[in-house]
Design a protein around this motif. Structure first.
Motif, PDB file in Angstrom:
ATOM      1  N   ASP A  35       0.852  -1.083   0.172  1.00 36.64           N
ATOM      2  CA  ASP A  35       0.041   0.147   0.033  1.00 36.64           C
ATOM      3  C   ASP A  35       1.073   1.276   0.090  1.00 36.64           C
ATOM      4  OD1 ASP A  35      -2.398  -1.306  -0.251  1.00 36.64           O
ATOM      5  OD2 ASP A  35      -2.746  -1.581   1.871  1.00 36.64           O
ATOM      6  N   GLU A  36       1.870   1.068   0.605  1.00 33.46           N
ATOM      7  CA  GLU A  36       2.812   2.346   0.620  1.00 33.46           C
ATOM      8  C   GLU A  36       3.529   2.794  -0.647  1.00 33.46           C
ATOM      9  OE1 GLU A  36       4.682   2.872   5.188  1.00 33.46           O
ATOM     10  OE2 GLU A  36       5.038   0.922   4.366  1.00 33.46           O
ATOM     11  N   TRP A  37       3.964   1.464  -1.378  1.00 26.43           N
ATOM     12  CA  TRP A  37       4.363   1.436  -2.459  1.00 26.43           C
ATOM     13  C   TRP A  37       3.402   2.061  -3.671  1.00 26.43           C
ATOM     14  CZ3 TRP A  37       9.399   2.439  -3.353  1.00 26.43           C
ATOM     15  CH2 TRP A  37      10.168   1.821  -2.209  1.00 26.43           C
ATOM     16  N   LYS A  38       2.303   1.995  -3.600  1.00 29.06           N
ATOM     17  CA  LYS A  38       1.177   2.155  -4.477  1.00 29.06           C
ATOM     18  C   LYS A  38       0.888   3.479  -4.412  1.00 29.06           C
ATOM     19  CE  LYS A  38      -1.174  -2.082  -4.541  1.00 29.06           C
ATOM     20  NZ  LYS A  38      -2.719  -2.636  -4.085  1.00 29.06           N
ATOM     21  N   ARG A  39       1.513   4.350  -3.451  1.00 27.60           N
ATOM     22  CA  ARG A  39       1.310   5.684  -3.332  1.00 27.60           C
ATOM     23  C   ARG A  39       2.598   6.687  -4.004  1.00 27.60           C
ATOM     24  NH1 ARG A  39       0.341   4.883   2.416  1.00 27.60           N
ATOM     25  NH2 ARG A  39       2.249   6.313   2.672  1.00 27.60           N
ATOM     26  N   VAL A  40       3.542   5.767  -4.683  1.00 24.65           N
ATOM     27  CA  VAL A  40       4.329   6.485  -5.337  1.00 24.65           C
ATOM     28  C   VAL A  40       4.391   6.686  -6.712  1.00 24.65           C
ATOM     29  CG1 VAL A  40       7.053   5.994  -5.473  1.00 24.65           C
ATOM     30  CG2 VAL A  40       5.974   5.402  -3.421  1.00 24.65           C
ATOM     31  N   ALA A  41       4.891   7.778  -7.350  1.00 23.69           N
ATOM     32  CA  ALA A  41       5.088   7.769  -8.729  1.00 23.69           C
ATOM     33  C   ALA A  41       6.439   7.766  -9.139  1.00 23.69           C
ATOM     34  CB  ALA A  41       4.403   8.906  -9.144  1.00 23.69           C
ATOM     35  N   TRP A  42       6.984   7.533 -10.364  1.00 29.38           N
ATOM     36  CA  TRP A  42       8.158   7.257 -10.688  1.00 29.38           C
ATOM     37  C   TRP A  42       8.455   8.251 -12.101  1.00 29.38           C
ATOM     38  CZ3 TRP A  42      11.365   5.093  -7.168  1.00 29.38           C
ATOM     39  CH2 TRP A  42      10.745   4.136  -6.479  1.00 29.38           C
ATOM     40  N   SER A  43       9.575   8.667 -12.271  1.00 31.82           N
ATOM     41  CA  SER A  43       9.785   9.577 -13.423  1.00 31.82           C
ATOM     42  C   SER A  43      11.275   9.385 -13.908  1.00 31.82           C
ATOM     43  CB  SER A  43       9.563  10.927 -13.273  1.00 31.82           C
ATOM     44  OG  SER A  43      10.329  11.711 -12.633  1.00 31.82           O
ATOM     45  N   ASP A  44      11.511   9.367 -15.292  1.00 35.22           N
ATOM     46  CA  ASP A  44      12.947   9.356 -15.637  1.00 35.22           C
ATOM     47  C   ASP A  44      12.849   9.638 -17.206  1.00 35.22           C
ATOM     48  OD1 ASP A  44      15.530   8.861 -15.621  1.00 35.22           O
ATOM     49  OD2 ASP A  44      15.493   6.648 -15.915  1.00 35.22           O
ATOM     50  N   GLU A  45      14.129  10.115 -17.557  1.00 30.42           N
ATOM     51  CA  GLU A  45      14.124  10.522 -19.146  1.00 30.42           C
ATOM     52  C   GLU A  45      15.305   9.617 -19.575  1.00 30.42           C
ATOM     53  OE1 GLU A  45      17.350  12.418 -16.632  1.00 30.42           O
ATOM     54  OE2 GLU A  45      15.337  12.737 -16.428  1.00 30.42           O
ATOM     55  N   THR A  88       6.416   9.302 -16.823  1.00 35.07           N
ATOM     56  CA  THR A  88       6.249   9.050 -15.506  1.00 35.07           C
ATOM     57  C   THR A  88       5.114   7.878 -15.340  1.00 35.07           C
ATOM     58  OG1 THR A  88       5.458   9.891 -13.364  1.00 35.07           O
ATOM     59  CG2 THR A  88       4.481  10.519 -15.267  1.00 35.07           C
ATOM     60  N   PHE A  89       5.175   7.194 -14.274  1.00 29.67           N
ATOM     61  CA  PHE A  89       4.074   6.053 -14.075  1.00 29.67           C
ATOM     62  C   PHE A  89       4.102   5.859 -12.472  1.00 29.67           C
ATOM     63  CE2 PHE A  89       8.317   4.014 -14.059  1.00 29.67           C
ATOM     64  CZ  PHE A  89       8.090   2.975 -12.905  1.00 29.67           C
ATOM     65  N   SER A  90       2.970   5.315 -12.332  1.00 31.86           N
ATOM     66  CA  SER A  90       2.731   4.871 -10.823  1.00 31.86           C
ATOM     67  C   SER A  90       1.995   3.336 -11.045  1.00 31.86           C
ATOM     68  CB  SER A  90       1.925   5.827 -10.065  1.00 31.86           C
ATOM     69  OG  SER A  90       0.394   5.761 -10.643  1.00 31.86           O
ATOM     70  N   TRP A  91       1.722   2.821  -9.610  1.00 33.29           N
ATOM     71  CA  TRP A  91       0.772   1.557  -9.725  1.00 33.29           C
ATOM     72  C   TRP A  91      -0.479   1.996 -10.246  1.00 33.29           C
ATOM     73  CZ3 TRP A  91       1.830  -3.198  -7.491  1.00 33.29           C
ATOM     74  CH2 TRP A  91       0.428  -3.832  -7.533  1.00 33.29           C
ATOM     75  N   ALA A  92      -1.144   3.104 -10.352  1.00 29.89           N
ATOM     76  CA  ALA A  92      -2.491   3.331 -10.792  1.00 29.89           C
ATOM     77  C   ALA A  92      -2.557   3.541 -12.226  1.00 29.89           C
ATOM     78  CB  ALA A  92      -3.163   4.497 -10.127  1.00 29.89           C
ATOM     79  N   ALA A  93      -1.701   4.288 -12.731  1.00 29.96           N
ATOM     80  CA  ALA A  93      -1.745   4.671 -14.251  1.00 29.96           C
ATOM     81  C   ALA A  93      -0.328   5.129 -14.735  1.00 29.96           C
ATOM     82  CB  ALA A  93      -2.548   5.919 -14.398  1.00 29.96           C
ATOM     83  N   LEU A  94      -0.287   4.971 -16.400  1.00 28.65           N
ATOM     84  CA  LEU A  94       0.836   5.636 -16.824  1.00 28.65           C
ATOM     85  C   LEU A  94       0.574   6.881 -17.134  1.00 28.65           C
ATOM     86  CD1 LEU A  94       1.195   2.889 -19.901  1.00 28.65           C
ATOM     87  CD2 LEU A  94       2.816   3.190 -17.781  1.00 28.65           C
ATOM     88  N   GLY A  95       1.614   7.830 -16.856  1.00 31.72           N
ATOM     89  CA  GLY A  95       1.457   9.026 -17.050  1.00 31.72           C
ATOM     90  C   GLY A  95       2.092   9.828 -18.426  1.00 31.72           C
ATOM     91  N   PRO A  96       2.064  10.853 -18.635  1.00 35.73           N
ATOM     92  CA  PRO A  96       2.219  11.633 -20.002  1.00 35.73           C
ATOM     93  C   PRO A  96       3.786  11.200 -20.203  1.00 35.73           C
ATOM     94  CG  PRO A  96       2.409  13.000 -18.310  1.00 35.73           C
ATOM     95  CD  PRO A  96       1.952  11.711 -17.500  1.00 35.73           C
ATOM     96  N   VAL A  97       3.869  11.146 -21.685  1.00 36.79           N
ATOM     97  CA  VAL A  97       5.559  11.046 -22.229  1.00 36.79           C
ATOM     98  C   VAL A  97       5.673  12.498 -23.031  1.00 36.79           C
ATOM     99  CG1 VAL A  97       7.021   9.875 -23.753  1.00 36.79           C
ATOM    100  CG2 VAL A  97       5.513   8.640 -22.303  1.00 36.79           C
TER     101      VAL A  97
END
Length: 129
Positions: A35-45, A88-97
């Motif tokens: 549940d804690e990891w599900k609240r994280v979003a990651w980004s990279d280039e 960016t992405f998270s547990w819930a959804a892919l983000g924009p590119v």
């Protein structure tokens, strides 16, 4: 002797301080729950090249074989181009590119974060958690 010409394996250049910080971060988060990891979003280039242009490709050949197809590598003028993308992405959804037009420096990264990451986080985590 079985030796071959090879390129060195690429690894991140991490000084002692950076290694310590990464290890500290890993230790601080090793007991996180799902549940804690599900609240994280990651980004990279990442930069993607149209053609391999770093000039490090090598072949084994005998004298006089330099024009054999197996001993040549095609190339394009000016390297063929490439593209830098941020995402960016998270547990819930892919983000924009996002196509990054400029060199990725701190100010550019902060602009992308403000323009893209904040709206994404508000969408994925509407309660602000």
């Amino acid at each position: 002797m079985g030796l071959c010409s090879r390129r060195p394996t690429r690894v991140p250049l991490l000084n002692k301080r950076r290694r310590q910080l990464r290890l500290q971060w890993a230790r601080e988060h090793r007991d996180w729950t799902m549940d804690e990891w599900k609240r994280v979003a990651w980004s990279d280039e990442s930069r993607f090249l149209v053609h391999h242009v770093d000039g490090r490709a090598r072949v084994r050949r005998l004298s006089g074989e330099q024009l054999l197809p197996s001993c040549t590598a095609g190339h394009t003028q000016a390297g063929g181009g490439g593209i830098m993308l941020w995402g960016t992405f998270s547990w819930a959804a892919l983000g924009p590119v996002v196509v990054v037009e400029q060199t990725m420096k701190a100010a550019n990264y902060l602009n992308i974060t403000a323009d893209q990451m904040h709206p994404y986080m508000a969408f994925v985590f509407p309660t602000g958690n």
